[in-house]
Write an enzyme that holds these catalytic residues in place. Structure first.
Site, PDB file in Angstrom:
ATOM      1  N   ASP A  90      14.758  80.830  57.861  1.00 43.17           N
ATOM      2  CA  ASP A  90      15.148  79.457  57.517  1.00 43.17           C
ATOM      3  C   ASP A  90      14.751  79.102  56.092  1.00 43.17           C
ATOM      4  O   ASP A  90      13.822  79.683  55.531  1.00 43.17           O
ATOM      5  CB  ASP A  90      14.513  78.459  58.503  1.00 43.17           C
ATOM      6  CG  ASP A  90      12.995  78.566  58.597  1.00 43.17           C
ATOM      7  OD1 ASP A  90      12.468  79.704  58.541  1.00 43.17           O
ATOM      8  OD2 ASP A  90      12.316  77.526  58.689  1.00 43.17           O
TER       9      ASP A  90
ATOM     10  N   GLU B 281       9.953  78.591  60.298  1.00 39.85           N
ATOM     11  CA  GLU B 281       8.653  78.528  59.600  1.00 39.85           C
ATOM     12  C   GLU B 281       8.508  77.225  58.841  1.00 39.85           C
ATOM     13  O   GLU B 281       7.446  76.633  58.783  1.00 39.85           O
ATOM     14  CB  GLU B 281       8.503  79.723  58.647  1.00 39.85           C
ATOM     15  CG  GLU B 281       7.103  79.897  58.067  1.00 39.85           C
ATOM     16  CD  GLU B 281       6.778  79.001  56.881  1.00 39.85           C
ATOM     17  OE1 GLU B 281       5.584  78.750  56.643  1.00 39.85           O
ATOM     18  OE2 GLU B 281       7.702  78.532  56.196  1.00 39.85           O
TER      19      GLU B 281
ATOM     20  N   HIS C 230      10.972  75.648  47.289  1.00 42.05           N
ATOM     21  CA  HIS C 230      11.402  74.315  47.727  1.00 42.05           C
ATOM     22  C   HIS C 230      11.956  73.468  46.574  1.00 42.05           C
ATOM     23  O   HIS C 230      12.183  72.272  46.739  1.00 42.05           O
ATOM     24  CB  HIS C 230      10.263  73.526  48.407  1.00 42.05           C
ATOM     25  CG  HIS C 230       9.718  74.187  49.631  1.00 42.05           C
ATOM     26  ND1 HIS C 230       9.042  73.495  50.615  1.00 42.05           N
ATOM     27  CD2 HIS C 230       9.737  75.471  50.043  1.00 42.05           C
ATOM     28  CE1 HIS C 230       8.669  74.341  51.570  1.00 42.05           C
ATOM     29  NE2 HIS C 230       9.077  75.548  51.229  1.00 42.05           N
TER      30      HIS C 230
HETATM   31 ZN    ZN Z   1       8.278  80.328  53.285  1.00 38.41          ZN
END
Ligand code: ZN
Length: 398
Positions: free
Chosen positions: A80, A145, A370
């Site tokens: 993911d 995760e 991210h």
């Molecule tokens: Zn990660």
């Protein structure tokens, strides 16, 4: 897409995986599972898919060693990725565009689909060269995760299927290194706590005097205590790489009240807390409780998320770790072992008393996990594959 990379199968395989939009929320993992199955078939390796939680598949690709009765090596990655703010990307995050000068832009290049693919590419190269390893290697691809891992690795480690893998050492994600010739490894993690503190007080007209123990007064006192603690702890901070040794407590949400001229009967504050492994958790909880008591009646604390403390992997005299360090150093790459500032799936593996080290084999990369324009350079990726080969030869022959 630059023509330089169109015939590069290593890059094309990685791009194919990165193009699958396995992005939160509500991920359909089917396409990832099919892709990994296809990779395993090309490598002539058996693959198992488990579903301990519905729609949350766990994929295990196994390369049998010469001495399969020995404890095995587990190479883990998650399928993911976190959501994207597409307008803020230079290239679309699920197109896996490669620039003329070799930068591959895509969500998952750093966190952490490229690492999952590097495991398989390393095995591909070793098999092609006719290399056989002593220990069996399990390459695992897990879901969720990024939303805590409870339905993925968290569920998996509790099963008899996991026990059967007989894992002796696990490698997981550590994040790429910005340095050209160094990587960092994590041997432990801070413990996550999500805390809600609620202050109940005398409700009434917004024009009344403050001597009546209002929810507002109480929550202000609570916040002051947190701010004071943060100031003391914050003075120890020197760089992000030592965050793992500190306690962080961040106010992330406030809640309560109905109208500006009405004093509420309660107000709540939410905190994201990360506790360093060296901290006594019982003492820490007592400190928070005593703060609530000191502020007065009607102040309660509740843990919305309370991860159990997991001891660090002790690297002293750990043969697997020494082999890992040697393989890394042999490639001219320095390895710095620290406590992870965040959390990874490795904590679930450590909770089963299995040594686990989080290490991403990519150097010389800006930290963009991210973030917008998450990317990796193709040369860095290929060097990472080579490093993974060296690491595998070292740890699987211990
Ligand atoms: Zn990660």
């Amino acid at each position: 897409m630059s023509s330089n990379w169109e015939n590069d199968l290593i890059i094309q395989r990685l791009r194919e995986y990165l193009k699958i939009p396995s992005v939160h929320p509500d991920i359909d993992y089917e396409e990832c599972v099919e892709f990994i199955k296809k990779q395993a078939a090309e490598l002539e390796l058996p693959v198992k898919v488990y579903e301990f939680v519905a729609k949350k598949p766990i994929v295990v690709v196994t390369w049998k060693g010469l001495e399969p009765e020995l404890p095995t090596i587990m190479l883990n990655s998650h399928m993911d990725v976190v959501p994207v703010n597409e307008e803020q990307w230079t290239y679309p995050p699920f197109e896996a565009h490669v620039t003329e000068d070799g930068w591959l832009y895509a969500r998952g290049t750093q966190d952490m689909k490229a690492q999952g693919m590097a495991y398989l590419e390393a095995i591909r190269n070793l098999k092609k060269a006719g290399t056989r390893l002593k220990r069996t290697v399990h390459v695992t691809f897990v879901p969720d995760e990024e939303i805590g891992g409870e339905s993925g690795m968290g569920a998996f480690v509790k099963t008899k299927e996991f026990k059967k893998l007989n894992v002796g050492f696990e490698l997981d994600e550590g994040g790429p290194s910005p340095k050209p010739n160094a990587v960092h490894a994590f041997n432990g993690e801070r413990t996550l706590r999500h805390l809600k503190i609620t202050c109940k007080g005398t409700p009434g007209h917004g024009a009344l005097s403050s001597q009546m123990g209002t929810a507002g007064d109480k929550i202000a006192n609570v916040l002051n205590k947190f701010v004071k603690f943060r100031e003391t702890e914050g003075r120890k901070f020197k760089s992000i790489y030592m965050l793992g040794d500190l306690i962080t407590m961040n106010l992330t949400k406030l809640e309560g009240g109905t109208q500006i001229n009405v004093m509420p009967d309660q107000l709540s504050a939410y905190f994201d807390i990360r506790i360093a492994p060296s901290v006594d958790h019982v003492q820490f909880e007592k400190m928070i409780e005593s703060w609530c008591t000191e502020v007065g009646d009607g102040v309660t604390c509740e843990y919305l998320q309370k991860n159990p403390p997991v001891p660090n992997t002790n690297t002293d005299n750990l043969t697997f770790y020494n082999a890992l360090v040697k393989a890394t150093n042999d490639m001219g790459i320095e390895l710095q072992c620290i406590v992870c500032p965040g959390t990874t799936d490795a904590r679930f593996v450590r909770s089963q008393n299995i040594p686990a080290i989080s290490l991403t084999p990519f150097t010389d990369t800006p930290t963009l996990l991210h973030a917008n324009d998450e990317r990796i350079h193709v040369d860095v990726y290929k060097r990472g594959i080579e490093l993974t080969e060296k690491i595998l030869i070292a740890v699987a022959n211990v």
